[in-house]
Write a protein that holds these residues in place. Structure first.
Motif, short mmCIF file in Angstrom:
data_model
loop_
_atom_site.label_atom_id
_atom_site.label_comp_id
_atom_site.label_asym_id
_atom_site.label_seq_id
_atom_site.Cartn_x
_atom_site.Cartn_y
_atom_site.Cartn_z
N SER A 79 16.38 -4.02 1.51
CA SER A 79 14.96 -4.15 1.18
C SER A 79 14.19 -2.86 1.44
O SER A 79 14.59 -2.03 2.26
CB SER A 79 14.36 -5.27 2.04
N THR A 80 13.10 -2.70 0.74
CA THR A 80 12.14 -1.63 1.00
C THR A 80 11.37 -1.98 2.27
O THR A 80 10.93 -3.12 2.41
CB THR A 80 11.15 -1.54 -0.19
N ILE A 81 11.22 -1.03 3.20
CA ILE A 81 10.48 -1.31 4.44
C ILE A 81 9.16 -0.55 4.42
O ILE A 81 9.14 0.67 4.24
CB ILE A 81 11.29 -0.93 5.69
N ILE A 82 8.08 -1.31 4.60
CA ILE A 82 6.73 -0.76 4.68
C ILE A 82 6.14 -1.15 6.03
O ILE A 82 6.25 -2.31 6.45
CB ILE A 82 5.82 -1.33 3.56
N GLY A 83 5.54 -0.22 6.72
CA GLY A 83 4.90 -0.53 7.99
C GLY A 83 3.90 0.53 8.37
O GLY A 83 3.65 1.45 7.58
N GLY A 84 3.36 0.39 9.55
CA GLY A 84 2.38 1.37 10.03
C GLY A 84 0.98 0.81 10.04
O GLY A 84 0.75 -0.31 9.59
N ASP A 85 0.03 1.60 10.59
CA ASP A 85 -1.37 1.16 10.62
C ASP A 85 -1.93 1.13 9.21
O ASP A 85 -2.67 0.22 8.83
CB ASP A 85 -2.20 2.10 11.49
N THR A 86 -1.58 2.16 8.45
CA THR A 86 -1.83 2.11 7.00
C THR A 86 -0.45 2.05 6.37
O THR A 86 0.52 2.55 6.94
CB THR A 86 -2.58 3.37 6.52
N PRO A 87 -0.33 1.40 5.20
CA PRO A 87 1.01 1.18 4.64
C PRO A 87 1.78 2.48 4.42
O PRO A 87 1.31 3.39 3.74
CB PRO A 87 0.73 0.46 3.32
N THR A 88 2.96 2.54 5.04
CA THR A 88 3.80 3.73 4.99
C THR A 88 5.22 3.29 4.61
O THR A 88 5.71 2.29 5.14
CB THR A 88 3.82 4.42 6.38
N LEU A 89 5.86 4.04 3.72
CA LEU A 89 7.23 3.73 3.33
C LEU A 89 8.18 4.21 4.42
O LEU A 89 8.29 5.41 4.68
CB LEU A 89 7.56 4.42 2.00
N ALA A 119 -1.17 -6.05 3.95
CA ALA A 119 0.14 -6.70 4.12
C ALA A 119 0.16 -8.05 3.41
O ALA A 119 1.15 -8.40 2.75
CB ALA A 119 0.44 -6.87 5.61
N ALA A 120 -0.93 -8.79 3.53
CA ALA A 120 -1.00 -10.08 2.85
C ALA A 120 -0.90 -9.89 1.33
O ALA A 120 -0.23 -10.66 0.64
CB ALA A 120 -2.31 -10.78 3.21
N LYS A 121 -1.54 -8.82 0.86
CA LYS A 121 -1.48 -8.51 -0.57
C LYS A 121 -0.04 -8.25 -1.01
O LYS A 121 0.43 -8.77 -2.03
CB LYS A 121 -2.32 -7.25 -0.79
N LEU A 122 0.68 -7.47 -0.22
CA LEU A 122 2.07 -7.16 -0.55
C LEU A 122 2.93 -8.42 -0.43
O LEU A 122 3.82 -8.66 -1.25
CB LEU A 122 2.62 -6.04 0.34
N GLY A 123 2.67 -9.23 0.59
CA GLY A 123 3.42 -10.48 0.75
C GLY A 123 3.23 -11.39 -0.47
O GLY A 123 4.19 -11.96 -0.97
N ARG A 124 1.99 -11.51 -0.91
CA ARG A 124 1.73 -12.37 -2.07
C ARG A 124 2.40 -11.83 -3.33
O ARG A 124 2.89 -12.58 -4.15
CB ARG A 124 0.22 -12.51 -2.30
N ALA A 125 2.43 -10.50 -3.45
CA ALA A 125 2.99 -9.90 -4.67
C ALA A 125 4.52 -9.91 -4.68
O ALA A 125 5.14 -10.10 -5.72
CB ALA A 125 2.47 -8.47 -4.83
N PHE A 126 5.14 -9.69 -3.52
CA PHE A 126 6.59 -9.40 -3.54
C PHE A 126 7.45 -10.41 -2.79
O PHE A 126 8.67 -10.31 -2.83
CB PHE A 126 6.85 -8.00 -2.99
N TRP A 127 6.86 -11.34 -2.06
CA TRP A 127 7.67 -12.37 -1.38
C TRP A 127 7.67 -13.64 -2.18
O TRP A 127 6.60 -14.02 -2.69
CB TRP A 127 7.11 -12.64 0.02
N PRO A 128 8.80 -14.36 -2.27
CA PRO A 128 10.09 -13.95 -1.71
C PRO A 128 10.65 -12.76 -2.48
O PRO A 128 10.55 -12.72 -3.71
CB PRO A 128 10.96 -15.19 -1.88
N GLY A 129 11.28 -11.82 -1.75
CA GLY A 129 11.85 -10.66 -2.41
C GLY A 129 12.24 -9.55 -1.45
O GLY A 129 12.16 -9.72 -0.23
N ALA A 130 12.63 -8.42 -2.04
CA ALA A 130 13.31 -7.34 -1.31
C ALA A 130 12.33 -6.41 -0.61
O ALA A 130 12.43 -5.19 -0.72
CB ALA A 130 14.21 -6.56 -2.28
N LEU A 131 11.37 -6.98 0.10
CA LEU A 131 10.38 -6.21 0.83
C LEU A 131 10.37 -6.65 2.30
O LEU A 131 10.33 -7.86 2.57
CB LEU A 131 8.98 -6.44 0.25
N THR A 132 10.43 -5.69 3.22
CA THR A 132 10.27 -5.97 4.65
C THR A 132 8.98 -5.32 5.12
O THR A 132 8.72 -4.16 4.78
CB THR A 132 11.47 -5.42 5.43
N LEU A 133 8.20 -6.05 5.89
CA LEU A 133 6.96 -5.50 6.45
C LEU A 133 7.11 -5.38 7.96
O LEU A 133 7.58 -6.33 8.62
CB LEU A 133 5.77 -6.42 6.11
#
Ligand code: TXA
Ligand code: MG
Length: 314
Positions: free
Chosen positions: A182-192, A86-100
């Motif tokens: 926004s694209t929503i990603i969540g779960g124990d392992t990243p899931t769209l 999640a931190a990796k995705l936050g660093r890559a896509f925030w600020p932006g159209a991603l919800t975790l």
């Protein structure tokens, strides 16, 4: 708390307008504001009555949890537990159209998360949203600023068309650039959980592996996945190359319609035009036929919203 008919203040994209919007939010009022995806209907996430006003204004079922908006990855890390992916995705896509969607790290009123132990969180890119969130200094819960079940707004005029008299203010930042949520990603392992403004292929590139897709599931991890959700009033048919008698055609690429999402076949342009064009066609009160859209990049989000608009409903 918003009750019955209120006067909806229209705030301009000036220092004064933003400051007023921040003041209203801190005072527990509802303010619609622009993000790069769609307009959100905001309330201070730490005030349960303010959040309840969002549900009342939208007529949204309270089992459907809200996305919380914060100004930075650092602030997000105070509210949710961030595994490395999640931190990796936050660093890559925030600020932006991603919800975790991640485990809550701090208490928030149950109404925000509909009692779930996970919280949906996003750092928007839009400069007005960022200024506003910084000035509010508290997490802002904001679903799309439309009556529940209707098409999301991409201009302040769309917001007023659906919610005038039901919310305290709208901050007018012009048209949203991305145009789908926004694209929503969540779960124990990243899931769209919801395809959206960031292509899942780009997310997979950052993670270095494929993510599971949990779309059109009956298991409402993202309850907005309920099938008939982004519905215009008119009937809608996908994958049309020509209009049948009585239909109006929404074109894409080589298929020229009464309105066209992108004549050059550009999916980014098509996403930005999608909800506005659906509104315009819907106002013509005729069945809508939509040209085929490829299932790649932002095409996944566009097809998802069209599937929902096309789904049978009562
Ligand atoms: O681009 C966007 O995401 C816009 C802007 C305003 O940020 N917001 C938006 O919110 O689209 P909304 O409420 O229309 O959609 C939020 C989705 C819903 O499908 C909701 O069920 C899901 O996020 N969601 C929220 N909290 C969740 C949670 N704790 N677990 C799973 N899904 C959640
Ligand atoms: Mg919505």
């Amino acid at each position: 708390m918003t009750q019955g008919e209120v006067t909806t203040a229209q705030l301009s994209a000036t220092a004064g307008g933003i400051a007023r919007a921040a003041q209203l939010l801190r005072a527990g009022q509802t303010v619609a504001f622009p993000t790069e995806t769609v307009y959100g209907l905001g309330a201070d996430a730490t005030q349960p009555e303010a959040v309840a006003s969002i549900f009342a204004a939208k007529n949204r079922p309270t089992f459907n949890p809200l996305i919380v908006h914060v100004p930075s990855l650092d602030v997000a890390s105070e509210w949710v537990e961030m595994p490395e992916w999640a931190a990796k995705l936050g660093r890559a896509f925030w600020p932006g159209a991603l919800t975790l969607v991640l485990p809550k790290a701090q208490a928030l009123p149950d109404i925000v998360t509909a009692g779930h132990s996970s919280l949906a969180i996003r750092v928007p890119l839009h400069p007005l949203a960022r200024d506003l969130l910084t000035q509010v200094g508290r997490p802002v819960a904001a679903p799309s600023a439309n009556p529940s079940g209707r098409v999301s707004p991409t201009t302040a005029a769309h917001v007023l068309a659906g919610l005038n008299g039901r919310i305290n203010a709208v901050l007018d930042g012009g048209a949203c650039g991305v145009g789908v949520e926004s694209t929503i990603i969540g779960g124990d392992t990243p899931t769209l959980l919801r395809p959206g403004g960031i292509a899942v292929e780009d997310i997979e590139r950052v993670l270095g592996h494929r993510v599971d897709r949990l779309l059109h599931s009956d298991n409402p991890i993202a309850p907005g996945q309920l099938t008939s959700h982004y519905a215009p009033q008119a009937r809608l048919r996908k994958d049309a190359v020509t209009a049948e008698p009585g239909e109006i055609l929404l074109g894409f690429g080589p298929v020229t319609g009464d309105l066209t999402l992108s004549a050059s076949g550009d999916l980014t342009e098509a996403a930005a035009n999608l909800f506005g064009h659906l509104r315009t066609l819907d106002a013509m009160a005729k069945p809508i036929a939509v040209a085929p859209i490829p299932y790649e990049g932002l095409g996944l989000a566009i097809n998802d919203r069209l599937d929902r608009a096309a789904a049978p409903r009562d």
